[in-house]
Write a protein that holds these residues in place. Structure first.
Motif, mmCIF file in Angstrom:
data_model
loop_
_atom_site.group_PDB
_atom_site.id
_atom_site.type_symbol
_atom_site.label_atom_id
_atom_site.label_comp_id
_atom_site.label_asym_id
_atom_site.label_seq_id
_atom_site.Cartn_x
_atom_site.Cartn_y
_atom_site.Cartn_z
ATOM 1 N N LEU A 1 0.828 -1.204 0.000
ATOM 2 C CA LEU A 1 0.000 0.000 0.000
ATOM 3 C C LEU A 1 0.867 1.260 0.000
ATOM 4 N N PRO A 2 0.705 2.133 -0.979
ATOM 5 C CA PRO A 2 1.444 3.394 -0.955
ATOM 6 C C PRO A 2 0.927 4.296 0.163
ATOM 7 N N ASP A 3 1.808 5.110 0.721
ATOM 8 C CA ASP A 3 1.390 5.941 1.838
ATOM 9 C C ASP A 3 0.767 7.260 1.397
ATOM 10 N N TYR A 4 0.585 7.450 0.089
ATOM 11 C CA TYR A 4 -0.116 8.658 -0.361
ATOM 12 C C TYR A 4 -1.628 8.449 -0.424
ATOM 13 N N CYS B 1 -7.406 6.979 3.431
ATOM 14 C CA CYS B 1 -8.633 6.200 3.508
ATOM 15 C C CYS B 1 -9.750 7.033 4.139
ATOM 16 N N ASN B 2 -10.907 7.053 3.500
ATOM 17 C CA ASN B 2 -12.028 7.862 3.984
ATOM 18 C C ASN B 2 -12.809 7.108 5.060
ATOM 19 N N MET B 3 -12.909 7.711 6.247
ATOM 20 C CA MET B 3 -13.529 7.051 7.388
ATOM 21 C C MET B 3 -15.060 7.092 7.360
ATOM 22 N N GLU B 4 -15.630 7.716 6.348
ATOM 23 C CA GLU B 4 -17.094 7.710 6.191
ATOM 24 C C GLU B 4 -17.553 6.579 5.286
ATOM 25 N N GLU C 1 -4.686 -1.129 10.813
ATOM 26 C CA GLU C 1 -4.416 -2.562 10.714
ATOM 27 C C GLU C 1 -4.287 -3.012 9.262
ATOM 28 N N SER C 2 -4.988 -2.339 8.368
ATOM 29 C CA SER C 2 -4.990 -2.718 6.959
ATOM 30 C C SER C 2 -3.833 -2.108 6.177
ATOM 31 N N GLY C 3 -3.026 -1.294 6.835
ATOM 32 C CA GLY C 3 -1.836 -0.771 6.185
ATOM 33 C C GLY C 3 -1.892 0.668 5.752
ATOM 34 N N PHE C 4 -3.011 1.349 6.040
ATOM 35 C CA PHE C 4 -3.089 2.770 5.688
ATOM 36 C C PHE C 4 -2.315 3.617 6.693
ATOM 37 N N GLN C 5 -1.673 4.638 6.194
ATOM 38 C CA GLN C 5 -0.947 5.565 7.043
ATOM 39 C C GLN C 5 -1.627 6.928 7.092
ATOM 40 N N ALA C 6 -2.627 7.136 6.252
ATOM 41 C CA ALA C 6 -3.312 8.422 6.183
ATOM 42 C C ALA C 6 -4.816 8.208 6.071
ATOM 43 N N VAL C 7 -5.571 9.153 6.640
ATOM 44 C CA VAL C 7 -7.032 9.081 6.617
ATOM 45 C C VAL C 7 -7.620 10.463 6.364
ATOM 46 N N GLN D 1 -10.458 12.789 21.095
ATOM 47 C CA GLN D 1 -10.328 11.336 20.989
ATOM 48 C C GLN D 1 -9.756 10.941 19.631
ATOM 49 N N VAL D 2 -10.248 11.581 18.581
ATOM 50 C CA VAL D 2 -9.746 11.282 17.233
ATOM 51 C C VAL D 2 -8.257 11.603 17.142
ATOM 52 N N SER D 3 -7.880 12.769 17.650
ATOM 53 C CA SER D 3 -6.482 13.186 17.605
ATOM 54 C C SER D 3 -5.587 12.207 18.367
ATOM 55 N N ASN D 4 -5.984 11.871 19.586
ATOM 56 C CA ASN D 4 -5.172 10.970 20.407
ATOM 57 C C ASN D 4 -5.075 9.585 19.783
ATOM 58 N N LEU D 5 -6.187 9.119 19.225
ATOM 59 C CA LEU D 5 -6.188 7.799 18.605
ATOM 60 C C LEU D 5 -5.257 7.771 17.390
ATOM 61 N N CYS D 6 -5.341 8.803 16.558
ATOM 62 C CA CYS D 6 -4.499 8.832 15.356
ATOM 63 C C CYS D 6 -3.016 8.923 15.721
ATOM 64 N N LYS D 7 -2.709 9.661 16.768
ATOM 65 C CA LYS D 7 -1.314 9.712 17.220
ATOM 66 C C LYS D 7 -0.844 8.338 17.674
ATOM 67 N N SER D 8 -1.691 7.642 18.402
ATOM 68 C CA SER D 8 -1.299 6.321 18.912
ATOM 69 C C SER D 8 -1.147 5.309 17.784
ATOM 70 N N LEU D 9 -1.899 5.499 16.694
ATOM 71 C CA LEU D 9 -1.842 4.583 15.562
ATOM 72 C C LEU D 9 -0.855 5.033 14.490
ATOM 73 N N ASN D 10 -0.256 6.208 14.690
ATOM 74 C CA ASN D 10 0.635 6.806 13.699
ATOM 75 C C ASN D 10 -0.089 7.031 12.369
ATOM 76 N N LEU D 11 -1.341 7.484 12.473
ATOM 77 C CA LEU D 11 -2.151 7.828 11.309
ATOM 78 C C LEU D 11 -2.135 9.338 11.112
ATOM 79 N N ASN D 12 -1.931 9.777 9.885
ATOM 80 C CA ASN D 12 -2.008 11.195 9.555
ATOM 81 C C ASN D 12 -3.414 11.545 9.076
#
Length: 288
Positions: free
Chosen positions: A34-37, A40-43, A60-66, A80-91
């Protein structure tokens, strides 16, 4: 987490590691990663899950950005969203900062100004570089050209705070087929507005699903407007499912984006066909 400067400098050639749990399923169809560019849309992905659980599944599926839509939904806590994304290393790359009421009406501009102030605060909290603006509902009695002019006035009014914050508005046109009732459809008017404003802080959220239904001729129009593209979203036609399921030749589109040296993120605002999320990922990997 990746900082803003690193986010905006990412290359289409970059790749990320997919967790072991997903590797075997993906390798059945392709040896690509999976490219990191891809954001993934959370809706639209994992819609059977609660909102916060979707971020976990994306990671878990390999996305680095949402990306996602409303930050003002009372059921959503942005801390909560901010803290969760930091913990998951999601941008978090972008969210929706303004959906309406219509900017064709001058009397809505004060509310818009205040909403953009709030969206900037949220963008700082989420470390998101940009947010989407729509709010181009047609108003009876207001001509098309006046609607466009009034929208440009509203956007101009928030440039100083965007410049100070370092955040960017991405203006998203719709299409008249399944998003009827809007005065901003396709690329031409959005390009004209952004060029008249001439600010690096106001660009276009170039959704190829909307563009296909509005005007087609995707590559030539992209080339004509590439200087005003701030972000790209993808979905196939018909169905608004993942690329590779419809009539758009997305392999060609992605190749052309590389040829045009597009260096930004690509938002997956598409609904996995039949809610088969892993298949949607493998379909994507066949065309990128």
């Amino acid at each position: 987490m990746t900082n803003r400067r690193e986010i905006l400098g990412l290359s289409l050639g970059a790749a990320l590691t997919i967790p072991f749990v997903e590797v075997n399923a993906l390798n059945q169809n392709t040896d690509k990663m999976l490219p990191d560019y891809l954001a993934c849309n959370m809706e639209s992905w994992w819609t059977e899950l609660p909102f916060l659980e979707r971020f976990k599944r994306a990671s878990e599926s390999g996305f680095q950005a949402v990306e996602f839509w409303s930050h003002s939904d009372p059921s959503r806590d942005m801390t909560q969203v901010s803290n969760l994304c930091k913990s998951l290393n999601l941008n978090v790359i972008q969210f929706t900062g303004w959906q309406g009421p219509s900017l064709a009406l001058i009397e809505n501009h004060k509310e818009f100004f205040e909403a953009i102030e709030k969206a900037i605060d949220i963008a700082h909290q989420l470390n998101a570089p940009m947010f989407t603006v729509v709010g181009h509902q047609s108003i009876n009695g207001i001509e098309h050209e006046t609607s466009l002019k009034n929208m440009a006035l509203a956007l101009n009014s928030v440039i100083p705070m965007l410049e100070t914050s370092g955040k960017k508005i991405i203006l998203e046109p719709f299409n008249p087929v399944d998003h009827a009732g809007h005065f901003l459809n396709g690329s031409a008017d959005a390009i004209a507005i952004c060029r008249s404003i001439a600010s690096p802080n106001i660009k276009i959220n170039w959704d190829l699903y909307h563009m296909q239904l509005s005007e087609g001729n995707l590559i030539e129009n992209l080339e004509l407007g590439m200087d005003q593209v701030g972000y790209i979203q993808v979905a196939d036609v018909p169905g608004r499912n993942q690329p590779g399921t419809g009539e758009i030749n997305y392999k060609f589109v992605f190749d052309e984006l590389k040829r045009m040296h597009y260096m930004g993120y690509i938002g997956l605002e598409c609904w996995p066909k039949n809610k088969e999320n892993i298949k949607a990922v493998t379909d994507l990997l066949k065309v990128i």
